[in-house]
Design a protein around this motif. Structure first.
Motif, mmCIF file in Angstrom:
data_model
loop_
_atom_site.group_PDB
_atom_site.id
_atom_site.type_symbol
_atom_site.label_atom_id
_atom_site.label_comp_id
_atom_site.label_asym_id
_atom_site.label_seq_id
_atom_site.Cartn_x
_atom_site.Cartn_y
_atom_site.Cartn_z
ATOM 1 N N PHE A 10 0.832 -1.202 0.000
ATOM 2 C CA PHE A 10 0.000 0.000 0.000
ATOM 3 C C PHE A 10 0.868 1.254 0.000
ATOM 4 O O PHE A 10 0.541 2.231 -0.675
ATOM 5 N N THR A 11 1.949 1.237 0.752
ATOM 6 C CA THR A 11 2.842 2.393 0.805
ATOM 7 C C THR A 11 3.409 2.700 -0.574
ATOM 8 O O THR A 11 3.409 3.859 -1.009
ATOM 9 N N ILE A 12 3.851 1.686 -1.269
ATOM 10 C CA ILE A 12 4.408 1.878 -2.614
ATOM 11 C C ILE A 12 3.324 2.337 -3.589
ATOM 12 O O ILE A 12 3.550 3.237 -4.409
ATOM 13 N N ILE A 13 2.139 1.755 -3.480
ATOM 14 C CA ILE A 13 1.034 2.151 -4.364
ATOM 15 C C ILE A 13 0.661 3.612 -4.133
ATOM 16 O O ILE A 13 0.529 4.389 -5.087
ATOM 17 N N PHE A 14 0.504 4.012 -2.859
ATOM 18 C CA PHE A 14 0.143 5.400 -2.571
ATOM 19 C C PHE A 14 1.250 6.362 -2.975
ATOM 20 O O PHE A 14 0.980 7.469 -3.432
ATOM 21 N N PHE A 15 2.501 5.948 -2.831
ATOM 22 C CA PHE A 15 3.624 6.769 -3.292
ATOM 23 C C PHE A 15 3.541 6.964 -4.806
ATOM 24 O O PHE A 15 3.711 8.078 -5.311
ATOM 25 N N ASN A 20 2.229 10.596 -9.378
ATOM 26 C CA ASN A 20 1.720 10.808 -10.729
ATOM 27 C C ASN A 20 0.339 11.442 -10.777
ATOM 28 O O ASN A 20 -0.180 11.690 -11.862
ATOM 29 N N PHE A 21 -0.244 11.703 -9.632
ATOM 30 C CA PHE A 21 -1.624 12.166 -9.575
ATOM 31 C C PHE A 21 -1.836 13.480 -10.317
ATOM 32 O O PHE A 21 -2.809 13.640 -11.050
ATOM 33 N N THR A 22 -0.930 14.407 -10.145
ATOM 34 C CA THR A 22 -1.118 15.722 -10.768
ATOM 35 C C THR A 22 -1.039 15.648 -12.287
ATOM 36 O O THR A 22 -1.575 16.530 -12.968
ATOM 37 N N ASN A 23 -0.393 14.625 -12.832
ATOM 38 C CA ASN A 23 -0.338 14.469 -14.288
ATOM 39 C C ASN A 23 -1.711 14.132 -14.868
ATOM 40 O O ASN A 23 -1.982 14.417 -16.033
ATOM 41 N N PHE A 62 9.068 7.768 8.262
ATOM 42 C CA PHE A 62 10.467 8.188 8.223
ATOM 43 C C PHE A 62 11.129 7.737 6.924
ATOM 44 O O PHE A 62 11.763 8.536 6.216
ATOM 45 N N VAL A 63 10.973 6.458 6.595
ATOM 46 C CA VAL A 63 11.589 5.905 5.385
ATOM 47 C C VAL A 63 11.041 6.584 4.134
ATOM 48 O O VAL A 63 11.797 6.998 3.247
ATOM 49 N N MET A 64 9.714 6.732 4.076
ATOM 50 C CA MET A 64 9.125 7.337 2.883
ATOM 51 C C MET A 64 9.414 8.836 2.827
ATOM 52 O O MET A 64 9.507 9.401 1.730
ATOM 53 N N GLY A 65 9.579 9.488 3.968
ATOM 54 C CA GLY A 65 10.004 10.886 3.961
ATOM 55 C C GLY A 65 11.373 11.025 3.325
ATOM 56 O O GLY A 65 11.615 11.933 2.523
ATOM 57 N N PHE A 72 12.216 13.760 -5.010
ATOM 58 C CA PHE A 72 11.538 14.970 -5.476
ATOM 59 C C PHE A 72 12.120 16.286 -4.985
ATOM 60 O O PHE A 72 11.843 17.327 -5.581
ATOM 61 N N VAL A 73 12.859 16.296 -3.894
ATOM 62 C CA VAL A 73 13.277 17.548 -3.276
ATOM 63 C C VAL A 73 14.803 17.611 -3.284
ATOM 64 O O VAL A 73 15.482 16.617 -3.080
ATOM 65 N N ASP A 74 15.326 18.799 -3.500
ATOM 66 C CA ASP A 74 16.774 18.979 -3.516
ATOM 67 C C ASP A 74 17.375 19.025 -2.110
ATOM 68 O O ASP A 74 18.575 18.904 -1.949
ATOM 69 N N ILE A 75 16.526 19.238 -1.114
ATOM 70 C CA ILE A 75 16.997 19.372 0.259
ATOM 71 C C ILE A 75 16.559 18.147 1.055
ATOM 72 O O ILE A 75 15.367 17.884 1.189
ATOM 73 N N LEU A 76 17.519 17.412 1.589
ATOM 74 C CA LEU A 76 17.169 16.250 2.404
ATOM 75 C C LEU A 76 16.722 16.696 3.787
ATOM 76 O O LEU A 76 17.333 17.564 4.399
#
Length: 179
Positions: A10-15, A20-23, A62-65, A72-76
């Protein structure tokens, strides 16, 4: 049969859906200035913490963050901090109230608000964005809450029932091995 293995799926599916949702979202139906930001993973983590297990929700958030920051983000550290922090705050709030649909809905929307304001404040402090608070609320937060509320209504009962079921199985298995 233990169904904990569905949580990472589920975590991978929601990720994937969130990524891709906004596309595929028909934003042309709404105001040009509105920005819809899916927070499907956050909703999943909040429901996991409320109805199943806080500790596993912290770990997954934590892991998915970290994954979201890397991809997606340049800042970890932005999502790495705000996912678990939001899960923590909401799980502590939920310990003092009953987990009824309307209460969990309000608290979850509050969690999305905390999360988005946290990220906004971080970007504003680093001068990555210069968007005013009023503009942020009207053009980004409000549309985000509407979209995520719709998603929440769709997934609430199936996820709540799933989490309650695997929690019951876990508790029964624990009870079997205690003397």
């Amino acid at each position: 049969m233990n169904k904990n293995w569905l949580i990472p799926i589920f975590t991978i599916i929601f990720f994937g859906i969130e990524s891709n949702f906004t596309n595929f979202f028909p934003s042309f139906l709404f105001s040009e200035n509105w920005v819809f930001v899916p927070r499907f993973l956050l909703i999943f983590f909040l429901l996991q913490a409320i109805y199943y297990d806080e500790k596993s929700a912290y770990i997954y958030s934590f892991v998915m963050g970290l994954v979201v920051d890397i991809v997606f983000v340049d800042i970890l550290g932005v999502h790495l901090f705000w996912y678990p922090a939001t899960v923590y705050v909401i799980s502590k709030i939920m310990k003092s109230v009953h987990p009824y649909f309307i209460i969990v809905t309000i608290v979850s929307l509050f969690g999305i608000t905390i999360f988005d304001f946290g990220i906004y404040a971080f970007y504003y402090a680093l001068q990555i964005t210069d968007q005013s608070v009023q503009s942020f609320v009207s053009e980004r937060l409000f549309p985000t809450l509407i979209m995520n509320f719709t998603f929440y209504v769709i997934v609430f009962y199936p996820l709540r029932n799933y989490f309650k079921k695997i929690k019951k199985q876990r508790d029964e298995e624990k009870g079997m091995f205690q003397t």
